[in-house]
Design an enzyme around this catalytic site. Structure first.
Site, PDB file in Angstrom:
ATOM      1  N   GLN A 148     -10.588  18.642   7.513  1.00  0.00           N
ATOM      2  CA  GLN A 148      -9.321  18.022   7.844  1.00  0.00           C
ATOM      3  C   GLN A 148      -9.741  16.187   8.144  1.00  0.00           C
ATOM      4  OE1 GLN A 148      -6.030  18.472   7.752  1.00  0.00           O
ATOM      5  NE2 GLN A 148      -6.746  21.051   7.888  1.00  0.00           N
ATOM      6  N   GLU A 164     -11.691  31.302  -1.166  1.00  0.00           N
ATOM      7  CA  GLU A 164     -11.721  29.543  -1.897  1.00  0.00           C
ATOM      8  C   GLU A 164     -11.752  29.283  -2.847  1.00  0.00           C
ATOM      9  OE1 GLU A 164     -10.745  26.435  -0.017  1.00  0.00           O
ATOM     10  OE2 GLU A 164     -11.248  25.704  -2.101  1.00  0.00           O
ATOM     11  N   CYS A 216       0.611  -1.143   0.072  1.00  0.00           N
ATOM     12  CA  CYS A 216       0.188   0.103   0.181  1.00  0.00           C
ATOM     13  C   CYS A 216       0.867   1.019  -0.069  1.00  0.00           C
ATOM     14  CB  CYS A 216      -1.210  -0.014   1.539  1.00  0.00           C
ATOM     15  SG  CYS A 216      -1.113   1.248   2.292  1.00  0.00           S
ATOM     16  N   ASP A 237      -3.399  28.665   4.408  1.00  0.00           N
ATOM     17  CA  ASP A 237      -3.514  27.276   5.026  1.00  0.00           C
ATOM     18  C   ASP A 237      -3.839  26.264   3.607  1.00  0.00           C
ATOM     19  OD1 ASP A 237      -3.199  24.779   5.714  1.00  0.00           O
ATOM     20  OD2 ASP A 237      -5.753  24.696   7.171  1.00  0.00           O
ATOM     21  N   CYS A 266       0.508  21.085   5.614  1.00  0.00           N
ATOM     22  CA  CYS A 266       1.061  20.520   4.742  1.00  0.00           C
ATOM     23  C   CYS A 266       2.061  19.480   4.606  1.00  0.00           C
ATOM     24  CB  CYS A 266      -0.496  19.074   4.917  1.00  0.00           C
ATOM     25  SG  CYS A 266      -0.951  19.760   2.958  1.00  0.00           S
ATOM     26  N   CYS A 288       1.762   3.764   4.853  1.00  0.00           N
ATOM     27  CA  CYS A 288       2.383   4.135   6.563  1.00  0.00           C
ATOM     28  C   CYS A 288       3.815   3.910   6.252  1.00  0.00           C
ATOM     29  CB  CYS A 288       1.486   3.183   7.499  1.00  0.00           C
ATOM     30  SG  CYS A 288      -0.445   3.984   7.398  1.00  0.00           S
ATOM     31  N   CYS A 321      -7.615  -1.806   7.797  1.00  0.00           N
ATOM     32  CA  CYS A 321      -6.558  -0.670   7.898  1.00  0.00           C
ATOM     33  C   CYS A 321      -6.314  -0.287   9.409  1.00  0.00           C
ATOM     34  CB  CYS A 321      -7.318   0.729   6.560  1.00  0.00           C
ATOM     35  SG  CYS A 321      -6.219   2.110   7.103  1.00  0.00           S
TER      36      CYS A 321
HETATM   37  N1  SAH Z   1      -8.338  25.677   5.846  1.00  0.00           N
HETATM   38  C1  SAH Z   1      -8.894  24.849   5.029  1.00  0.00           C
HETATM   39  C2  SAH Z   1      -8.955  24.315   3.701  1.00  0.00           C
HETATM   40  C3  SAH Z   1      -7.416  23.961   3.476  1.00  0.00           C
HETATM   41  S1  SAH Z   1      -6.836  22.840   2.488  1.00  0.00           S
HETATM   42  C4  SAH Z   1      -9.155  23.613   6.501  1.00  0.00           C
HETATM   43  O1  SAH Z   1      -8.219  23.576   7.722  1.00  0.00           O
HETATM   44  O2  SAH Z   1     -10.335  22.478   6.642  1.00  0.00           O
HETATM   45  C5  SAH Z   1      -6.535  23.960   0.695  1.00  0.00           C
HETATM   46  C6  SAH Z   1      -7.411  24.668   0.829  1.00  0.00           C
HETATM   47  O3  SAH Z   1      -7.491  25.805  -0.418  1.00  0.00           O
HETATM   48  C7  SAH Z   1      -8.753  23.841   0.144  1.00  0.00           C
HETATM   49  O4  SAH Z   1      -9.769  24.074   0.871  1.00  0.00           O
HETATM   50  C8  SAH Z   1      -8.709  23.960  -1.480  1.00  0.00           C
HETATM   51  O5  SAH Z   1      -9.379  23.881  -1.873  1.00  0.00           O
HETATM   52  C9  SAH Z   1      -7.969  25.201  -1.376  1.00  0.00           C
HETATM   53  N2  SAH Z   1      -7.389  25.827  -2.507  1.00  0.00           N
HETATM   54  C10 SAH Z   1      -6.290  25.153  -3.359  1.00  0.00           C
HETATM   55  N3  SAH Z   1      -6.166  26.023  -3.989  1.00  0.00           N
HETATM   56  C11 SAH Z   1      -6.359  27.048  -3.906  1.00  0.00           C
HETATM   57  C12 SAH Z   1      -6.261  29.045  -4.319  1.00  0.00           C
HETATM   58  N4  SAH Z   1      -5.226  28.738  -5.943  1.00  0.00           N
HETATM   59  N5  SAH Z   1      -6.933  29.684  -4.070  1.00  0.00           N
HETATM   60  C13 SAH Z   1      -7.794  29.737  -3.184  1.00  0.00           C
HETATM   61  N6  SAH Z   1      -7.913  28.067  -1.975  1.00  0.00           N
HETATM   62  C14 SAH Z   1      -7.316  27.152  -3.389  1.00  0.00           C
END
Ligand code: SAH
Length: 389
Positions: free
Chosen positions: A221, A271, A20, A318, A345, A23, A97
């Site tokens: 998340q 977003e 897989c 983020d 991440c 992990c 899993c």
């Molecule tokens: N802060 C949120 C999402 C984080 S994940 C949380 O903690 O749940 C990253 C996010 O960025 C996703 O929702 C993805 O759709 C968005 N994303 C990806 N590329 C982007 C862009 N160019 N502009 C704006 N958002 C984007």
């Protein structure tokens, strides 16, 4: 050997881990894994600041509340479902899993049997033929609501009612079922069209005391317990007060912005995914929050425009694993917020972006890794940047 968890050493043993590849740290003591991750973050950010100790999980198993399985056939033409073998398109039939939610794993096992008994053809990527492509499950950690998304190659779903009846008899805990149609020859899991077959077509979950709607394509998340700790820290570092304008960039369904809004003057979330933005707007209203607005745009495009005539005191960002963009970061340097909280991440792309912000006049004042993905190579990291005096 079946999968098992060594409680004392917090080590997992998995019969599928080699094939897989999900992990990378299967077989390693969890404390050692945390030390490896800590060192990695120190290598990236130690030159700027003292890195705080990584926050791990107490019981690092079955934490994934989103489970995805590709459906296919093995060499004897039996229906299998699982992950792609690393760097290949061969499917590993992961019937158990250690990191997925166990209820979701069980549901997938039964769906696999039903697909066989209803004689549905799994989709064959090379031939571009067949019906069932993927199974996706999401579970609300607090609400226990479960969403099943069945990804099919076309709209046709013969004997659909009998299939759903058989499935729901076995798993009444599935609160909503969505058929997603993906007719493109692509490695993307989800297509554009959703048909709700049962329930609301989304689930809700409670996170940090707020309620959130999560639609099939929206990001959420995957590790609930760790996310609560992560958000709490990020919002604490942001040190928000009632006069502050806060930007929540890459906001998904608005989780961080909505939790932070209680302390802020106003919050603007941005977003790219329109379905996530619709969720975010509804989430603000479910939680009766009035000082948040959400914009559906590329975060970089939005910030370039925003920087022309508006200010912000705090920016929480983020981005996805690929990190942010020069457009976004340059605009951030124009807006000059007092504090930037960068959640990532993908710490390597975060390091690349931080370099640019440091050059532009910011100082890294805190760095705190979180293990959101035990036993895998991934690690989440939060950084606070403040303007140099
Ligand atoms: N802060 C949120 C999402 C984080 S994940 C949380 O903690 O749940 C990253 C996010 O960025 C996703 O929702 C993805 O759709 C968005 N994303 C990806 N590329 C982007 C862009 N160019 N502009 C704006 N958002 C984007």
């Amino acid at each position: 050997m079946s999968n098992r968890y060594d409680e004392k050493e917090r080590r997992i043993h998995c019969a599928f881990s080699e094939k897989c590849g999900g992990c990378d740290y299967a077989g390693m003591k969890y404390d050692n894994e945390l030390a490896v991750k800590q060192k990695y973050i120190e290598e990236l950010f130690g030159e700027y600041v003292k890195v705080d100790d990584i926050v791990g999980m107490y019981r690092p198993i079955h934490y994934r509340n989103k489970v995805h399985a590709v459906v296919g056939l093995d060499d004897s033409r039996n229906v299998i479902a699982g992950t792609y073998e690393e760097n290949s398109h061969r499917i590993v039939d992961t019937s158990d899993c250690m990191i997925e939610d166990s209820q979701c794993t069980d549901i997938i096992k039964d769906i696999k049997e039903l697909i066989a008994s209803f004689k549905y053809q799994p989709y064959d990527e090379d031939a571009g033929k067949g019906m069932i492509r993927h199974i996706l499950l999401r579970k609300g950690f607090s609400t226990k609501e479960i969403m099943l998304v069945i990804v099919t190659a076309g709209v046709a779903f013969p004997s659909k009612n009998n299939f759903l009846k058989a499935l729901c008899e076995k798993h009444p805990e599935i609160t909503t079922i969505v058929q997603n149609i993906n007719d493109r020859r692509t490695s993307m899991v989800l297509g554009k069209r959703n048909i709700v077959l049962k329930g609301k077509g989304y689930i809700e979950d409670v996170l940090c005391g707020c309620r959130f709607r999560i639609s099939p394509t929206s990001f959420y998340q995957i590790n609930h317990q760790q996310t609560e700790k992560l958000y709490k820290k990020a919002i604490q570092l942001a040190d928000i007060s009632k006069n502050d304008t806060v930007i929540d960039a890459y906001c998904g369904i608005g989780t961080i912005g909505i939790v932070a809004s209680k302390k802020a003057g106003k919050v603007i979330g941005v977003e790219l995914n329109s379905e996530a933005v619709s969720d975010a707007k509804i989430n603000a209203s479910i939680n009766n929050i009035k000082n948040v607005t959400f914009v559906n745009a590329d975060a970089g495009d939005f910030l370039v425009e925003y920087a022309k005539n508006a200010k912000a005191d705090v920016v929480i960002m983020d981005p996805p694993r690929s990190g942010s963009t020069p457009e976004f970061l340059n605009s951030l340097l124009k807006i000059k917020p007092d504090r930037i909280v960068y959640i990532s991440c993908g710490p390597d792309t975060q390091a690349r972006d931080i370099k640019m912000l440091v050059k532009g006049g910011y100082k890294v004042t805190a760095c705190q890794p979180f293990d959101l993905f035990p036993h895998t190579e991934h690690v989440e990291n939060v950084i606070l940047l403040s303007r140099k005096a």
